[in-house]
Write a protein that holds these residues in place. Structure first.
Motif, PDB file in Angstrom:
ATOM      1  N   SER A  67       0.960  -1.487   0.054  1.00 44.28           N
ATOM      2  CA  SER A  67       0.265  -0.033   0.019  1.00 44.28           C
ATOM      3  C   SER A  67       0.513   0.723  -0.007  1.00 44.28           C
ATOM      4  CB  SER A  67      -0.861   0.052   1.308  1.00 44.28           C
ATOM      5  OG  SER A  67      -0.238   0.473   2.080  1.00 44.28           O
ATOM      6  N   VAL A  68       0.583   1.861  -0.635  1.00 45.23           N
ATOM      7  CA  VAL A  68       1.008   3.616  -0.805  1.00 45.23           C
ATOM      8  C   VAL A  68      -0.081   4.331   0.248  1.00 45.23           C
ATOM      9  CG1 VAL A  68       0.795   3.100  -2.606  1.00 45.23           C
ATOM     10  CG2 VAL A  68       2.814   4.968  -1.925  1.00 45.23           C
ATOM     11  N   LYS A  69       0.299   5.164   0.340  1.00 45.66           N
ATOM     12  CA  LYS A  69      -0.474   7.261   0.874  1.00 45.66           C
ATOM     13  C   LYS A  69       0.003   7.736   1.207  1.00 45.66           C
ATOM     14  CE  LYS A  69      -3.195   8.470   5.210  1.00 45.66           C
ATOM     15  NZ  LYS A  69      -3.343   8.318   6.305  1.00 45.66           N
ATOM     16  N   VAL A  70      -0.713   8.499  -0.311  1.00 43.66           N
ATOM     17  CA  VAL A  70       0.284  10.492  -0.328  1.00 43.66           C
ATOM     18  C   VAL A  70      -0.145  11.215   0.470  1.00 43.66           C
ATOM     19  CG1 VAL A  70       1.087  11.798  -2.140  1.00 43.66           C
ATOM     20  CG2 VAL A  70       0.995   9.154  -2.597  1.00 43.66           C
ATOM     21  N   GLU A  71       0.041  11.902   0.960  1.00 46.31           N
ATOM     22  CA  GLU A  71       0.039  13.175   1.912  1.00 46.31           C
ATOM     23  C   GLU A  71       0.420  14.555   1.270  1.00 46.31           C
ATOM     24  OE1 GLU A  71      -1.943  11.645   5.712  1.00 46.31           O
ATOM     25  OE2 GLU A  71      -0.070  11.815   5.319  1.00 46.31           O
ATOM     26  N   GLY A  72      -0.464  15.430   0.839  1.00 42.64           N
ATOM     27  CA  GLY A  72      -0.220  17.103   0.749  1.00 42.64           C
ATOM     28  C   GLY A  72      -0.570  17.130  -1.048  1.00 42.64           C
ATOM     29  N   PRO A  73      -0.137  17.718  -1.282  1.00 40.84           N
ATOM     30  CA  PRO A  73       0.976  18.384  -1.515  1.00 40.84           C
ATOM     31  C   PRO A  73       0.538  20.199  -1.175  1.00 40.84           C
ATOM     32  CG  PRO A  73       0.100  19.278  -3.365  1.00 40.84           C
ATOM     33  CD  PRO A  73      -1.473  17.936  -2.983  1.00 40.84           C
ATOM     34  N   LEU A  74       1.302  20.624   0.509  1.00 37.40           N
ATOM     35  CA  LEU A  74       2.255  21.548   0.294  1.00 37.40           C
ATOM     36  C   LEU A  74       2.266  22.394  -0.558  1.00 37.40           C
ATOM     37  CD1 LEU A  74       2.876  20.892   4.193  1.00 37.40           C
ATOM     38  CD2 LEU A  74       0.669  22.221   3.553  1.00 37.40           C
ATOM     39  N   VAL A  75       2.052  23.357  -1.051  1.00 41.22           N
ATOM     40  CA  VAL A  75       2.761  23.729  -2.069  1.00 41.22           C
ATOM     41  C   VAL A  75       3.469  25.407  -1.643  1.00 41.22           C
ATOM     42  CG1 VAL A  75       2.352  25.168  -4.563  1.00 41.22           C
ATOM     43  CG2 VAL A  75       1.775  23.300  -4.555  1.00 41.22           C
ATOM     44  N   ALA A  76       4.307  25.826  -2.171  1.00 38.31           N
ATOM     45  CA  ALA A  76       4.993  27.511  -1.787  1.00 38.31           C
ATOM     46  C   ALA A  76       6.068  27.395  -3.004  1.00 38.31           C
ATOM     47  CB  ALA A  76       5.886  27.468  -0.890  1.00 38.31           C
ATOM     48  N   GLY A  77       5.460  29.047  -3.719  1.00 39.80           N
ATOM     49  CA  GLY A  77       6.977  29.146  -4.733  1.00 39.80           C
ATOM     50  C   GLY A  77       6.865  28.251  -5.214  1.00 39.80           C
TER      51      GLY A  77
ATOM     52  N   ALA B  81       6.481  18.924   7.265  1.00 40.28           N
ATOM     53  CA  ALA B  81       6.889  19.805   6.461  1.00 40.28           C
ATOM     54  C   ALA B  81       5.877  20.781   6.804  1.00 40.28           C
ATOM     55  CB  ALA B  81       7.051  20.034   4.848  1.00 40.28           C
ATOM     56  N   VAL B  82       5.833  22.223   6.793  1.00 45.21           N
ATOM     57  CA  VAL B  82       5.189  23.203   7.093  1.00 45.21           C
ATOM     58  C   VAL B  82       5.567  24.202   5.658  1.00 45.21           C
ATOM     59  CG1 VAL B  82       4.550  23.065   9.978  1.00 45.21           C
ATOM     60  CG2 VAL B  82       5.673  25.351   8.071  1.00 45.21           C
ATOM     61  N   THR B  83       4.312  24.768   5.303  1.00 44.13           N
ATOM     62  CA  THR B  83       4.331  26.237   4.586  1.00 44.13           C
ATOM     63  C   THR B  83       4.860  28.000   4.574  1.00 44.13           C
ATOM     64  OG1 THR B  83       2.626  26.381   3.406  1.00 44.13           O
ATOM     65  CG2 THR B  83       4.429  25.249   2.274  1.00 44.13           C
ATOM     66  N   PHE B  84       5.253  28.181   4.805  1.00 43.17           N
ATOM     67  CA  PHE B  84       5.175  30.059   5.155  1.00 43.17           C
ATOM     68  C   PHE B  84       4.787  30.859   3.727  1.00 43.17           C
ATOM     69  CE2 PHE B  84       7.801  27.979   8.033  1.00 43.17           C
ATOM     70  CZ  PHE B  84       6.732  27.923  10.063  1.00 43.17           C
ATOM     71  N   LYS B  85       3.635  31.715   3.919  1.00 44.09           N
ATOM     72  CA  LYS B  85       3.507  32.271   2.932  1.00 44.09           C
ATOM     73  C   LYS B  85       3.579  33.800   4.173  1.00 44.09           C
ATOM     74  CE  LYS B  85       1.756  29.446   0.430  1.00 44.09           C
ATOM     75  NZ  LYS B  85       0.552  28.506  -0.151  1.00 44.09           N
ATOM     76  N   LEU B  86       4.619  34.928   3.517  1.00 46.61           N
ATOM     77  CA  LEU B  86       5.174  36.170   4.727  1.00 46.61           C
ATOM     78  C   LEU B  86       4.544  37.116   3.478  1.00 46.61           C
ATOM     79  CD1 LEU B  86       8.300  34.916   5.929  1.00 46.61           C
ATOM     80  CD2 LEU B  86       6.101  34.945   7.559  1.00 46.61           C
ATOM     81  N   ASP B  87       4.210  38.423   4.356  1.00 47.38           N
ATOM     82  CA  ASP B  87       3.898  39.643   3.428  1.00 47.38           C
ATOM     83  C   ASP B  87       4.352  40.363   4.253  1.00 47.38           C
ATOM     84  OD1 ASP B  87       3.073  42.021   2.152  1.00 47.38           O
ATOM     85  OD2 ASP B  87       0.994  42.370   2.670  1.00 47.38           O
ATOM     86  N   ILE B  88       5.604  41.398   4.307  1.00 48.53           N
ATOM     87  CA  ILE B  88       6.783  41.567   5.041  1.00 48.53           C
ATOM     88  C   ILE B  88       7.709  42.477   4.553  1.00 48.53           C
ATOM     89  CG2 ILE B  88       7.638  39.856   6.536  1.00 48.53           C
ATOM     90  CD1 ILE B  88       9.581  39.237   5.052  1.00 48.53           C
ATOM     91  N   THR B  89       7.616  43.915   5.446  1.00 46.24           N
ATOM     92  CA  THR B  89       8.637  44.697   4.695  1.00 46.24           C
ATOM     93  C   THR B  89       9.836  45.157   5.323  1.00 46.24           C
ATOM     94  OG1 THR B  89       7.198  46.366   4.528  1.00 46.24           O
ATOM     95  CG2 THR B  89       8.365  47.488   5.146  1.00 46.24           C
TER      96      THR B  89
END
Lengths: 121, 121
Positions: A67-77, B81-89
């Motif tokens: 079995s395979v379980k895939v969680e996510g995705p978490l996307v940033a840029g 894992a986490v993602t950060f989305k920042l609005d910063i100066t």
């Protein structure tokens, strides 16, 4: 494809156990793949689609995936992360075990150009 | 604390902008912190809580945080894992911008022992 689209397609294919199809559809010729560790004398890093495909083919040939379980995705840029939870048998030793890992990907021009796997050795 | 509990606490504190509190509550004395890139002549890697805290204090002192969005965690074994989305100066240059990154953490004995940030330079 955007990072989100690449990520969604990877999750979709890998959830069905179609790891080689994911590679074929999404990986850049210049892909760099980094494992958490390597066998003695070998590198953690595989460079280029031929080396990465060879690593994948070895893996598929040597493991039964129950079995395979895939969680996510978490996307940033241009990056995204998923987790893999696998129940597998390493065929040469007939040894069944579960493994969990975080996988980190970088996307450029609609292709995966970098992947790194994080798990305990 | 389990990996899930550490991850949930990190997300909770960072979502409220309490980055230094997160470090105090969750980081191991031996923490290793790796950026995607470093200024010329400096290292991507900070080792030990004093160096990592100094990096955090510099960051907090030099940025106004207008908003922070934390997504995740995705947990697998001892990693998350986490993602950060920042609005910063960036205060020295009065330059406002957004940034998105994936952050990868490793937990041992209920503390964060490794963090790495993935973003485009």
């Amino acid at each position: 494809m955007t990072t989100q689209e690449v990520a969604d397609k990877l999750v979709n294919l890998c959830s069905k156990g179609q790891f080689e199809e994911a590679m074929k559809a999404l990986y850049s010729p210049g892909i760099v793949s980094v494992e958490a560790g390597a066998p003695p004398g070998q590198s953690r890093e595989s460079k280029g689609i031929d080396a990465v495909r060879a690593k994948g083919e070895w893996w598929v040939a040597n493991h039964d995936v129950h079995s395979v379980k895939v969680e996510g995705p978490l996307v940033a840029g241009s990056h995204f992360a998923v987790t893999f939870k696998l129940d597998i048998t390493f065929k040469p030793e007939k040894r069944r075990f579960t493994m969990e890992e975080v996988a980190l990907y970088k996307v450029a021009d609609g292709q995966i150009v970098y992947e790194e796997f994080f798990y305990n050795m």
